[in-house]
Design a protein around this motif. Structure first.
Motif, PDB file in Angstrom:
ATOM      1  N   ALA A  37      -4.494  52.642 -49.619  1.00 50.03           N
ATOM      2  CA  ALA A  37      -3.080  52.735 -49.973  1.00 50.03           C
ATOM      3  C   ALA A  37      -2.663  54.198 -50.058  1.00 50.03           C
ATOM      4  CB  ALA A  37      -2.817  52.044 -51.306  1.00 50.03           C
ATOM      5  N   TYR A  95       0.422  56.750 -51.886  1.00 52.84           N
ATOM      6  CA  TYR A  95       1.449  56.857 -52.915  1.00 52.84           C
ATOM      7  C   TYR A  95       2.161  58.201 -52.787  1.00 52.84           C
ATOM      8  CZ  TYR A  95      -1.203  53.084 -55.104  1.00 52.84           C
ATOM      9  OH  TYR A  95      -1.855  51.909 -55.344  1.00 52.84           O
ATOM     10  N   GLN A 136       4.261  60.841 -55.299  1.00 48.33           N
ATOM     11  CA  GLN A 136       4.561  61.162 -56.685  1.00 48.33           C
ATOM     12  C   GLN A 136       5.449  62.391 -56.748  1.00 48.33           C
ATOM     13  OE1 GLN A 136       1.351  62.322 -59.406  1.00 48.33           O
ATOM     14  NE2 GLN A 136       2.398  61.281 -61.076  1.00 48.33           N
ATOM     15  N   PRO A 183       3.649  57.587 -59.833  1.00 48.48           N
ATOM     16  CA  PRO A 183       3.440  57.349 -58.397  1.00 48.48           C
ATOM     17  C   PRO A 183       4.216  56.127 -57.918  1.00 48.48           C
ATOM     18  CG  PRO A 183       1.367  57.824 -59.489  1.00 48.48           C
ATOM     19  CD  PRO A 183       2.380  57.615 -60.573  1.00 48.48           C
ATOM     20  N   ASN A 184       4.568  56.173 -56.637  1.00 50.40           N
ATOM     21  CA  ASN A 184       5.305  55.085 -55.986  1.00 50.40           C
ATOM     22  C   ASN A 184       4.547  54.670 -54.734  1.00 50.40           C
ATOM     23  OD1 ASN A 184       7.674  53.395 -55.515  1.00 50.40           O
ATOM     24  ND2 ASN A 184       8.100  54.781 -53.822  1.00 50.40           N
ATOM     25  N   LEU A 185       4.293  53.372 -54.615  1.00 50.15           N
ATOM     26  CA  LEU A 185       3.529  52.869 -53.476  1.00 50.15           C
ATOM     27  C   LEU A 185       4.326  53.003 -52.186  1.00 50.15           C
ATOM     28  CD1 LEU A 185       1.029  51.215 -52.423  1.00 50.15           C
ATOM     29  CD2 LEU A 185       2.427  49.168 -52.807  1.00 50.15           C
ATOM     30  N   TYR A 223       0.120  50.037 -48.009  1.00 50.75           N
ATOM     31  CA  TYR A 223      -1.136  49.406 -48.373  1.00 50.75           C
ATOM     32  C   TYR A 223      -1.740  48.783 -47.118  1.00 50.75           C
ATOM     33  CZ  TYR A 223       1.733  45.162 -48.452  1.00 50.75           C
ATOM     34  OH  TYR A 223       2.584  44.141 -48.112  1.00 50.75           O
ATOM     35  N   GLN A 246       5.354  49.318 -47.612  1.00 53.42           N
ATOM     36  CA  GLN A 246       5.861  48.595 -48.766  1.00 53.42           C
ATOM     37  C   GLN A 246       7.375  48.398 -48.615  1.00 53.42           C
ATOM     38  OE1 GLN A 246       4.948  46.770 -50.981  1.00 53.42           O
ATOM     39  NE2 GLN A 246       5.957  47.042 -52.945  1.00 53.42           N
ATOM     40  N   PHE A 292      -0.887  60.855 -52.504  1.00 52.96           N
ATOM     41  CA  PHE A 292      -2.266  60.473 -52.828  1.00 52.96           C
ATOM     42  C   PHE A 292      -2.681  59.275 -51.979  1.00 52.96           C
ATOM     43  CE2 PHE A 292      -2.988  62.986 -56.624  1.00 52.96           C
ATOM     44  CZ  PHE A 292      -1.725  63.174 -57.165  1.00 52.96           C
TER      45      PHE A 292
END
Lengths: 107, 121
Positions: A34, A36, A38, A44-46, A49, A55, A87
């Protein structure tokens, strides 16, 4: 434990540029990865994935690819609001681990 | 809208204890695994623990195993993290996060806003 290594640690790019961030796993993790975003002072925001599934609600300029040990996050046309730290995270098993982060700035 | 709201972070002395809470709204809490992830000041993300929807399966990071306990009250839509024998290196913002499935080692979405735990004398 599987280590996740991101590169570069930081980068500076211009609005409209194509930006690529890489994430390497110390062992194969299939597509259990995944990404993310930030922003400063925020959670953090996805973004992605399954290595490549965007997403819901994430702009289409973000994309992910890779499998096994090597993965990439690409921003097709950098926007000012994309300034953030990014990340990667592996989740094929425990312990779940994250890359050290890539700080993205606007040139 | 799914929302997670952590609370309980504060300044605590080394060796002390603290319990964090995470109140969940906007989804059927009891159907999803939940996790805690922490971030030391200016550092990266570190997974702490994951608990399945029915509390039957739990995973901990080695760094907290034996000191931290994750639990949940599905009737109150709340996740907890009991932290004992705290060390300076536990200083971090602690985030709770929703997992996508009932029993999962997976991605996290969404995350709460975080609560700061500072371990210092």
């Amino acid at each position: 434990d599987i280590q996740m290594t991101q590169s570069p640690s930081s980068l500076s790019a211009s609005v409209g540029d194509r930006v690529t961030i890489t994430c390497r796993a110390s062992q194969g993790i299939s597509n259990y990865l995944a990404w993310y975003q930030q922003k400063p002072g925020k959670a953090p925001n996805l973004l992605i994935y399954g290595a490549s599934t965007l997403q819901s609600g994430v702009p289409a300029r973000f994309s992910g690819s890779g499998s096994g040990t090597d993965f990439t996050l690409t921003i097709s046309s950098l926007q000012p609001e994309d300034v953030a730290t990014y990340f990667c995270q592996k989740y094929n098993n425990v312990p779940i681990t994250f890359g050290q982060g890539t700080r993205l700035e606007i040139k | 809208e799914v929302q997670l709201l952590e609370s309980g972070g504060t300044l605590v002395q080394p060796g002390g204890s603290l319990r964090l809470s995470c109140a969940a709204t906007g989804f059927t809490f009891g159907k999803y695994a939940m996790s805690w992830v922490r971030q030391a000041p200016g550092k990266g993300l570190e997974w702490v623990a994951t608990l399945s929807s029915g509390s039957g399966t739990v995973y901990y990071a080695d760094s907290v195993k034996g000191r931290f306990t994750i639990s949940r009250d599905n009737s109150a839509n709340t996740l907890y993290l009991q932290m004992n024998s705290l060390r300076a290196e536990d200083t971090a913002v602690y985030y709770c996060a929703k997992d996508p499935y009932q029993i999962s080692v997976d991605w996290f979405d969404p995350w709460g806003q975080g609560t700061l735990v500072t371990v210092s004398s």
